[in-house]
Design an enzyme around this catalytic site. Structure first.
Site, short mmCIF file in Angstrom:
data_model
loop_
_atom_site.label_atom_id
_atom_site.label_comp_id
_atom_site.label_asym_id
_atom_site.label_seq_id
_atom_site.Cartn_x
_atom_site.Cartn_y
_atom_site.Cartn_z
N LYS A 35 52.00 107.34 66.05
CA LYS A 35 53.25 106.91 66.69
C LYS A 35 54.04 108.14 67.07
O LYS A 35 53.94 109.18 66.41
CB LYS A 35 54.09 106.08 65.72
N1 GLU Z 1 54.11 100.24 70.82
C1 GLU Z 1 53.23 99.14 70.64
C2 GLU Z 1 53.07 98.80 69.17
O1 GLU Z 1 53.93 99.12 68.37
C3 GLU Z 1 51.91 99.30 71.38
C4 GLU Z 1 51.03 100.40 70.91
C5 GLU Z 1 49.82 100.63 71.83
O2 GLU Z 1 49.62 99.89 72.75
O3 GLU Z 1 49.12 101.60 71.54
O4 GLU Z 1 52.16 98.14 68.76
#
Ligand code: GLU
Length: 472
Positions: A109
Site C-alpha cells: 500500500k
Molecule cells: N485500493 C484498493 C483496495 O484497497 C484496490 C487495490 C488494487 O486494486 O490493487 O483494495
C-alpha cells in the site's frame, strides 16, 4: 463493561489483534505466524517539487507487507492523514485480501501526504510524476514486482500519469503498462474497474442473501428488496454500491452520511441524482430528494437493516459501537470497525461482512486488468463473434423446427460476452467462491464464530501453505 473496555487501538494494532485472534485457531507454528504477520518493509520518500515559485517537500510511503507472491499489490492514497501505521495496516489487509480472493499477489500500500484539493491539475500531475519517479527508482512500481492502483484521493487520472511516467523510464519494457492498474480504458485499463469495488459489495450482499443460515443469524427474511440501508461516504465505492443495490436489487438507501451533511429519505434516496448533485458542486442543502442536515458522524447509528461504511477507517469505534442499530454491517471501506468495536458488535449479535472480503472487488478486477495488460489483448476479442455465430446457429435450427423465441430472449442469448460481461462474471464468481471458502472454514471450525475471523483464517492458512511448500 465488556472486554472491549480500555484504550482504543490504532488501525495497525487493530488489524494485528484481529489477525492474532484468527491465528490462535490454526495449528501453524508461532514463528511462521509471526513471519506472516509482520510488515516486510516500509519505504518513506521525501521529494521536492518546484511549484508556484517555491520548492515544496512532499512525503510519500510505499509499504510492502508480504512478498510471498509477486508482484505485490495495493492502492496509493492521497490524503493528509496518511502515515506509516496506516499504510502498514492497509498493506497487511491487501496481503490477506488477495489470499482470500485467490489473486496471486502479495500485499502493499502507498500513500502521499497531500490534500489533492490544495493543488490544481497541472500541479498534481507534476507531483504524481515525481512521486512515481521516486518509487520507480526503488522498484516500488514495477509490472512484476509492485503494482499500485487507485485508493482514496486517487483515480484513473493519477494512474494514467503514473503509467506514463513509468513507461518513459522503461521504454523498452513491453509490459510497462502493467505497472499500475485502474488506468482509463483507452490507456490499457479494463471495463468495469471503476465500479469494481462497489460492484463487489453488491455481489457480496447478494451472496449473503443466498444463505438462509446467515440471514437467520442476522435476523433477515427475503432478499435485498426493500431493505433499509445507510451508506457512509458517497465516494467511488459508496456511490457504486448504493447505486447498484437500489437500482438493481430494490434496496432502499434511507440515509447517506457525507462530509458536507446527512441526507435522509425513508422512501429511498435516488443515488444517481444525489451523486450528480454533489459532483456539480451545488450546496448539499439544495438537494431536493431528501431531508438534509448538518454533518453528523453518529448518523450511522440510526435504525436500518444494513450499514455500509464506505469511507474512512475507524468510524465505528468503542464509543459508538453500542449505539449501532443495523443488523448487518458490510465493510466497504478498509478498517471501518476498530477491533474494540468489533467485539462490542459481535456481543450484540450484529452480523459483519468484513472488509477483507467485502471490498475485494477492486483488487480482483485489478488482477483482470493486469492479466489483460500482460496478455496484450482485450478479454473476449477472439471468442465473442465465434460464440455468437454458434448461438445463432442453434436458435435458427430450433426456429426451423417451429420453436418460437421472443426477440429479447434471442438477442440476450445470441449476444457474445463483452469485456464488461466477462469482468462482472469473473468478479461475481470470485465473490461467491470466497464466501463459500469462508463458510467452509466456519463449518469445519465453529470456534471461529464470525466471518472476519474465518476470513483471516482462510487467508493465513493459504499464506502458510505457500511458505510451507517452498520450505522457508
Ligand atoms: N485500493 C484498493 C483496495 O484497497 C484496490 C487495490 C488494487 O486494486 O490493487 O483494495
Amino acid at each position: 463493561m465488556s472486554q472491549a473496555s480500555g484504550k482504543e487501538l490504532n488501525f495497525r494494532q487493530s488489524v494485528d489483534l484481529m489477525f492474532n485472534r484468527a491465528a490462535s485457531f490454526t495449528d501453524i507454528s508461532p514463528k511462521l505466524i509471526e513471519k506472516i504477520r509482520v510488515c516486510n518493509a516500509t519505504y518513506t520518500v521525501r521529494f521536492g517539487v518546484k511549484l508556484r515559485g517555491e520548492v515544496h517537500t512532499f512525503t510519500g510511503y510505499r509499504s510492502v507487507h508480504s512478498e510471498h507472491k509477486e508482484p505485490v499489490k495495493g492502492g496509493i492514497r492521497y490524503s493528509l492523514d496518511v502515515n506509516q501505521d496506516e499504510v502498514e495496516a492497509l498493506a497487511a489487509l491487501m496481503t490477506y485480501k488477495s489470499a482470500l480472493v485467490e489473486v496471486p499477489y502479495g500485499g502493499s500500500k502507498g500513500g502521499l501526504c497531500i490534500n489533492p484539493k490544495d493543488w490544481n491539475e497541472e500541479e498534481l500531475e507534476r507531483i504524481t510524476r515525481r512521486f512515481t519517479f521516486e518509487l520507480a527508482r526503488r522498484d516500488l512500481i514495477h509490472p512484476s514486482l509492485n503494482v499500485p492502483a487507485p485508493d482514496m484521493g486517487t483515480g484513473e487520472r493519477e494512474m494514467a500519469w503514473m503509467m506514463d511516467e513509468y513507461r518513459r523510464l522503461n521504454n523498452t519494457n513491453i509490459d510497462a503498462i502493467a505497472c499500475v492498474t485502474g488506468k482509463p480504458v483507452h490507456l490499457g485499463g479494463i471495463e468495469g474497474r471503476v465500479e469494481a469495488t462497489g460492484r463487489g459489495v453488491q455481489y457480496a450482499l447478494q451472496e449473503f442473501f443466498r444463505h438462509d443460515d446467515d440471514k437467520k443469524k442476522a435476523g433477515f427474511r427475503g432478499n435485498l428488496e426493500g431493505k433499509k440501508i445507510i451508506v457512509q461516504g458517497l465516494g467511488n465505492v459508496g456511490y457504486h454500491a448504493a447505486k447498484f443495490l437500489s437500482e438493481e436489487d430494490g434496496a432502499k438507501i434511507i440515509a447517506v452520511s457525507e462530509r458536507a451533511g446527512v441526507v435522509r429519505n425513508e422512501k429511498g434516496i435516488n443515488i444517481e441524482k444525489l451523486y450528480q448533485h454533489i459532483r456539480s458542486g451545488e450546496d448539499l442543502d439544495k438537494f431536493e430528494g431528501g431531508k438534509v442536515s448538518d454533518p453528523d458522524p453518529e448518523a450511522i447509528c440510526a435504525a436500518c437493516d444494513i450499514l455500509i461504511p464506505a469511507a474512512l477507517e475507524g468510524v465505528i469505534h468503542m464509543n459508538n459501537a453500542h449505539n449501532v442499530k443495523a443488523k448487518l454491517i458490510i465493510e466497504a471501506a478498509n478498517g471501518p470497525v476498530t477491533a474494540k468495536a468489533d467485539k462490542i458488535l459481535r456481543d450484540k449479535g450484529v452480523f459483519i461482512i468484513p472488509d477483507m472480503y467485502a471490498n475485494a472487488g477492486g483488487v480482483t478486477v485489478s488482477y483482470f486488468e493486469w492479466v489483460k495488460n500482460i496478455g496484450h489483448i482485450r478479454f473476449g476479442r477472439l471468442q465473442r463473434r465465434n460464440q455468437e455465430a454458434k448461438q445463432r446457429l442453434l436458435i435458427e435450427a430450433l426456429q426451423a423446427k417451429d420453436i418460437k423465441f421472443s426477440k429479447k430472449f434471442k438477442q440476450e442469448y445470441i449476444d457474445g460476452a463483452s469485456e464488461l460481461d466477462l469482468v462482472r462474471a469473473g468478479l461475481d464468481d470470485t465473490m461467491r467462491s470466497a464466501y463459500s471458502n469462508i463458510k467452509g472454514a466456519l463449518e469445519e471450525n465453529p470456534e471461529l464464530e464470525d466471518m472476519r475471523t474465518a476470513a483471516f483464517y482462510v487467508a493465513i492458512s493459504d499464506i502458510a501453505l505457500h511458505y510451507q511448500s517452498i520450505g522457508l
